[in-house]
Design a protein around this motif. Structure first.
Motif, PDB file in Angstrom:
ATOM      1  N   ARG A  71      30.995 -56.331 -98.495  1.00  0.00           N
ATOM      2  CA  ARG A  71      32.245 -55.085 -98.635  1.00  0.00           C
ATOM      3  C   ARG A  71      31.912 -54.200 -97.477  1.00  0.00           C
ATOM      4  NH1 ARG A  71      32.225 -53.912-104.703  1.00  0.00           N
ATOM      5  NH2 ARG A  71      33.538 -52.269-103.863  1.00  0.00           N
ATOM      6  N   THR A  72      31.005 -54.375 -96.646  1.00  0.00           N
ATOM      7  CA  THR A  72      30.714 -53.491 -95.514  1.00  0.00           C
ATOM      8  C   THR A  72      31.486 -53.834 -94.345  1.00  0.00           C
ATOM      9  OG1 THR A  72      28.528 -52.986 -96.217  1.00  0.00           O
ATOM     10  CG2 THR A  72      29.263 -52.503 -93.924  1.00  0.00           C
ATOM     11  N   ALA A  73      32.186 -52.596 -93.871  1.00  0.00           N
ATOM     12  CA  ALA A  73      33.496 -52.885 -92.673  1.00  0.00           C
ATOM     13  C   ALA A  73      32.566 -53.680 -91.500  1.00  0.00           C
ATOM     14  CB  ALA A  73      33.853 -51.729 -92.372  1.00  0.00           C
ATOM     15  N   SER A  74      33.390 -54.305 -90.848  1.00  0.00           N
ATOM     16  CA  SER A  74      32.684 -54.797 -89.595  1.00  0.00           C
ATOM     17  C   SER A  74      32.836 -53.727 -88.619  1.00  0.00           C
ATOM     18  CB  SER A  74      34.012 -56.002 -88.987  1.00  0.00           C
ATOM     19  OG  SER A  74      34.764 -55.408 -88.518  1.00  0.00           O
TER      20      SER A  74
ATOM     21  N   SER B 237      28.735 -48.417-104.611  1.00  0.00           N
ATOM     22  CA  SER B 237      29.264 -47.279-103.913  1.00  0.00           C
ATOM     23  C   SER B 237      29.647 -47.580-102.373  1.00  0.00           C
ATOM     24  CB  SER B 237      28.266 -46.105-103.957  1.00  0.00           C
ATOM     25  OG  SER B 237      26.883 -46.495-103.439  1.00  0.00           O
ATOM     26  N   MET B 238      30.148 -46.588-101.871  1.00  0.00           N
ATOM     27  CA  MET B 238      30.627 -46.616-100.272  1.00  0.00           C
ATOM     28  C   MET B 238      29.866 -45.531 -99.528  1.00  0.00           C
ATOM     29  SD  MET B 238      32.005 -49.666-100.012  1.00  0.00           S
ATOM     30  CE  MET B 238      32.625 -49.823 -98.303  1.00  0.00           C
TER      31      MET B 238
ATOM     32  N   LEU C 152      28.158 -44.313 -92.831  1.00  0.00           N
ATOM     33  CA  LEU C 152      27.013 -44.580 -92.144  1.00  0.00           C
ATOM     34  C   LEU C 152      27.340 -45.187 -90.728  1.00  0.00           C
ATOM     35  CD1 LEU C 152      23.797 -44.718 -93.022  1.00  0.00           C
ATOM     36  CD2 LEU C 152      24.170 -47.031 -93.198  1.00  0.00           C
ATOM     37  N   ARG C 153      27.128 -44.354 -89.699  1.00  0.00           N
ATOM     38  CA  ARG C 153      27.099 -44.790 -88.307  1.00  0.00           C
ATOM     39  C   ARG C 153      28.488 -45.276 -88.070  1.00  0.00           C
ATOM     40  NH1 ARG C 153      23.470 -48.711 -85.974  1.00  0.00           N
ATOM     41  NH2 ARG C 153      24.186 -47.862 -83.859  1.00  0.00           N
ATOM     42  N   ARG C 154      29.630 -44.355 -88.530  1.00  0.00           N
ATOM     43  CA  ARG C 154      31.055 -44.661 -88.306  1.00  0.00           C
ATOM     44  C   ARG C 154      31.408 -45.820 -89.158  1.00  0.00           C
ATOM     45  NH1 ARG C 154      31.747 -43.099 -81.887  1.00  0.00           N
ATOM     46  NH2 ARG C 154      30.765 -41.063 -81.967  1.00  0.00           N
ATOM     47  N   LEU C 155      30.550 -46.437 -89.790  1.00  0.00           N
ATOM     48  CA  LEU C 155      31.095 -47.345 -90.766  1.00  0.00           C
ATOM     49  C   LEU C 155      31.346 -47.173 -92.285  1.00  0.00           C
ATOM     50  CD1 LEU C 155      28.984 -50.650 -89.393  1.00  0.00           C
ATOM     51  CD2 LEU C 155      31.647 -50.142 -88.944  1.00  0.00           C
ATOM     52  N   ASN C 156      32.127 -47.851 -93.005  1.00  0.00           N
ATOM     53  CA  ASN C 156      31.781 -47.642 -94.361  1.00  0.00           C
ATOM     54  C   ASN C 156      31.000 -48.801 -95.041  1.00  0.00           C
ATOM     55  OD1 ASN C 156      33.390 -45.348 -95.107  1.00  0.00           O
ATOM     56  ND2 ASN C 156      35.189 -46.531 -94.800  1.00  0.00           N
ATOM     57  N   TYR C 157      29.659 -48.325 -95.480  1.00  0.00           N
ATOM     58  CA  TYR C 157      28.777 -49.311 -95.830  1.00  0.00           C
ATOM     59  C   TYR C 157      28.885 -49.402 -97.262  1.00  0.00           C
ATOM     60  CZ  TYR C 157      25.008 -51.176 -92.934  1.00  0.00           C
ATOM     61  OH  TYR C 157      24.494 -52.189 -92.123  1.00  0.00           O
TER      62      TYR C 157
ATOM     63  N   ARG D  18      13.395 -49.717-112.662  1.00  0.00           N
ATOM     64  CA  ARG D  18      13.404 -48.829-111.427  1.00  0.00           C
ATOM     65  C   ARG D  18      14.595 -48.976-110.459  1.00  0.00           C
ATOM     66  NH1 ARG D  18       8.874 -51.834-107.934  1.00  0.00           N
ATOM     67  NH2 ARG D  18       8.904 -50.057-106.632  1.00  0.00           N
ATOM     68  N   ARG D  19      14.636 -47.879-109.747  1.00  0.00           N
ATOM     69  CA  ARG D  19      15.949 -47.834-108.823  1.00  0.00           C
ATOM     70  C   ARG D  19      15.980 -48.921-107.761  1.00  0.00           C
ATOM     71  NH1 ARG D  19      17.873 -43.233-104.578  1.00  0.00           N
ATOM     72  NH2 ARG D  19      19.879 -43.680-104.629  1.00  0.00           N
ATOM     73  N   ILE D  20      16.984 -49.591-107.533  1.00  0.00           N
ATOM     74  CA  ILE D  20      17.010 -50.744-106.714  1.00  0.00           C
ATOM     75  C   ILE D  20      18.149 -50.650-105.603  1.00  0.00           C
ATOM     76  CG2 ILE D  20      17.025 -53.443-106.418  1.00  0.00           C
ATOM     77  CD1 ILE D  20      15.866 -53.630-109.059  1.00  0.00           C
ATOM     78  N   ILE D  21      18.036 -50.836-104.647  1.00  0.00           N
ATOM     79  CA  ILE D  21      18.989 -50.503-103.623  1.00  0.00           C
ATOM     80  C   ILE D  21      19.269 -51.525-102.564  1.00  0.00           C
ATOM     81  CG2 ILE D  21      19.760 -48.936-101.662  1.00  0.00           C
ATOM     82  CD1 ILE D  21      17.701 -46.780-102.930  1.00  0.00           C
ATOM     83  N   ALA D  22      20.502 -51.939-102.665  1.00  0.00           N
ATOM     84  CA  ALA D  22      20.732 -53.480-101.640  1.00  0.00           C
ATOM     85  C   ALA D  22      22.097 -53.013-100.929  1.00  0.00           C
ATOM     86  CB  ALA D  22      20.690 -54.564-102.456  1.00  0.00           C
ATOM     87  N   PRO D  23      21.885 -53.000 -99.627  1.00  0.00           N
ATOM     88  CA  PRO D  23      23.264 -52.978 -98.735  1.00  0.00           C
ATOM     89  C   PRO D  23      23.881 -54.142 -98.393  1.00  0.00           C
ATOM     90  CG  PRO D  23      21.362 -52.507 -97.278  1.00  0.00           C
ATOM     91  CD  PRO D  23      20.735 -52.729 -98.648  1.00  0.00           C
ATOM     92  N   ASP D  24      25.012 -54.137 -98.255  1.00  0.00           N
ATOM     93  CA  ASP D  24      25.714 -55.500 -97.358  1.00  0.00           C
ATOM     94  C   ASP D  24      25.697 -54.990 -95.980  1.00  0.00           C
ATOM     95  OD1 ASP D  24      26.406 -56.949 -99.499  1.00  0.00           O
ATOM     96  OD2 ASP D  24      28.631 -56.105 -99.586  1.00  0.00           O
ATOM     97  N   TRP D  25      24.967 -55.691 -95.275  1.00  0.00           N
ATOM     98  CA  TRP D  25      24.842 -55.439 -93.810  1.00  0.00           C
ATOM     99  C   TRP D  25      26.150 -55.346 -93.037  1.00  0.00           C
ATOM    100  CZ3 TRP D  25      20.667 -53.454 -92.494  1.00  0.00           C
ATOM    101  CH2 TRP D  25      19.474 -54.268 -92.802  1.00  0.00           C
ATOM    102  N   ARG D  26      26.126 -54.600 -92.006  1.00  0.00           N
ATOM    103  CA  ARG D  26      27.416 -54.292 -91.328  1.00  0.00           C
ATOM    104  C   ARG D  26      28.273 -55.700 -90.848  1.00  0.00           C
ATOM    105  NH1 ARG D  26      27.355 -51.754 -85.798  1.00  0.00           N
ATOM    106  NH2 ARG D  26      26.016 -49.999 -86.972  1.00  0.00           N
ATOM    107  N   GLY D  27      29.388 -55.824 -91.347  1.00  0.00           N
ATOM    108  CA  GLY D  27      30.230 -57.193 -91.244  1.00  0.00           C
ATOM    109  C   GLY D  27      29.908 -58.133 -92.102  1.00  0.00           C
ATOM    110  N   PHE D  28      29.157 -57.945 -93.145  1.00  0.00           N
ATOM    111  CA  PHE D  28      28.826 -58.867 -94.109  1.00  0.00           C
ATOM    112  C   PHE D  28      29.333 -58.206 -95.761  1.00  0.00           C
ATOM    113  CE2 PHE D  28      25.520 -60.477 -91.428  1.00  0.00           C
ATOM    114  CZ  PHE D  28      25.982 -61.583 -91.161  1.00  0.00           C
TER     115      PHE D  28
END
Length: 302
Positions: free
Chosen positions: A71-74, A11-12, A15-20, A59-69
């Motif tokens: 599929r998260t926007a730079s 999901s996107m 977050l802080r003016r970025l699409n995470y 269990r519920r597992i959550i893993a973001p792509d950090w900003r600029g990595f």
């Protein structure tokens, strides 16, 4: 090619003016605390797939792509500040796990973020697992002039195109690159990772999903006194996991050692160290079952 036992969903998240980009596994609701996974530098959230497949409990597992990595926007900037990862994580938890302490796992850069964040927001973390997040060698104030000059010079190089990331003819070449970097990585896993670690550009060449601006050296010196102050504020039990291959010694060639890292860990009030045999820095790729077992046992303790 590797077939995941536990497919993820994406999901996107604004977050802080970025699409995470946030990757999740498991049920939306669980009696267990959410497990949050933080990837390392020049990596992506999908990197945890092999370890997630080896976990015992649903269990519920959550893993973001950090900003600029991934599929998260730079950040649409020519450099990145480490403090932004702390703020990104805090707002991510506000949205994904409000009013709830989470179990936090971080690898490499993600492990460093996890340790710092647990000192800044100790009440948000129930248990913390640090996979080879060693921090950096100590610096001295006298290094500041040269460090600022280096930072400026590297920004100039970025704008001249000298920091561009290498391109590859196809996913097979990306997989070969991954196996060259990590000889323990099997071909089936490398082929699967390549599809998440890179994508084709307009010319049909495959590019790593990482903003070249991440290659800019930080303008700020790494201050051990600050790191130790944060370590001292951690209230969650911490499991510091290392690979037997001593990647720290290989990187820093005497400038920073495991003994020095272990000394820093004495500032954490409740910490233990575990070593994963026959593994290098990407220990969650090399020995996913062993890493998963360590994490599960640690999280189950009362």
């Amino acid at each position: 090619m590797y077939t995941p036992a536990k497919p993820s969903r994406s999901s996107m998240l604004p977050l802080r003016r970025l699409n995470y980009h946030v990757r999740q596994w498991g049920p939306e609701e669980s009696a267990l605390p959410p497990l949050v996974l933080l990837h390392g530098w020049m990596d992506v959230s999908a990197s945890y797939q092999f370890m997630v497949d080896a976990l015992w409990h649903e269990r519920r597992i959550i893993a973001p792509d950090w900003r600029g990595f991934g599929r998260t926007a730079s950040a649409q900037a020519d450099h990145y500040l480490f403090a932004d990862y702390l703020a990104d994580l805090d707002l991510l938890l506000d949205q994904c796990a409000p009013d709830q302490a989470v179990d936090l796992v971080g690898h490499s850069m993600g492990g460093n973020v996890a340790m710092m964040y647990a000192g800044v927001r100790p009440a948000r973390i129930r248990r913390l697992v640090n996979l080879e997040g060693f921090g950096l060698p100590a610096t001295q104030p006298a290094q500041a002039p040269a460090r600022y000059a280096q930072w400026i010079d590297e920004i100039k190089q970025l704008h001249q195109g000298d920091k561009a990331l290498k391109t590859y003819d196809g996913p097979e070449a990306v997989a070969q690159r991954l196996m060259k970097t990590n000889p323990r990585l099997s071909q089936d896993k490398a082929e699967w990772l390549a599809l998440h670690w890179a994508q084709p550009n307009a010319q049909g060449l495959w590019e790593i999903l990482g903003d070249p601006a991440h290659k800019i050296t930080s303008a700020q010196l790494y201050r051990v006194d600050e790191a130790l102050a944060l370590y001292g504020c951690i209230t969650a039990p911490v499991l510091a996991v290392e690979a037997s291959g001593d990647s720290l010694g290989q990187w820093w060639q005497g400038k920073y050692s495991l003994n020095e890292y272990h000394q820093r860990l004495t500032h954490v009030r409740n910490v233990r160290i575990a070593v994963v045999p026959d593994a290098g820095h990407m220990l969650h790729h090399d020995q996913p079952q062993a890493v998963a077992a360590l994490i599960e046992r640690f999280l189950e303790e009362s």
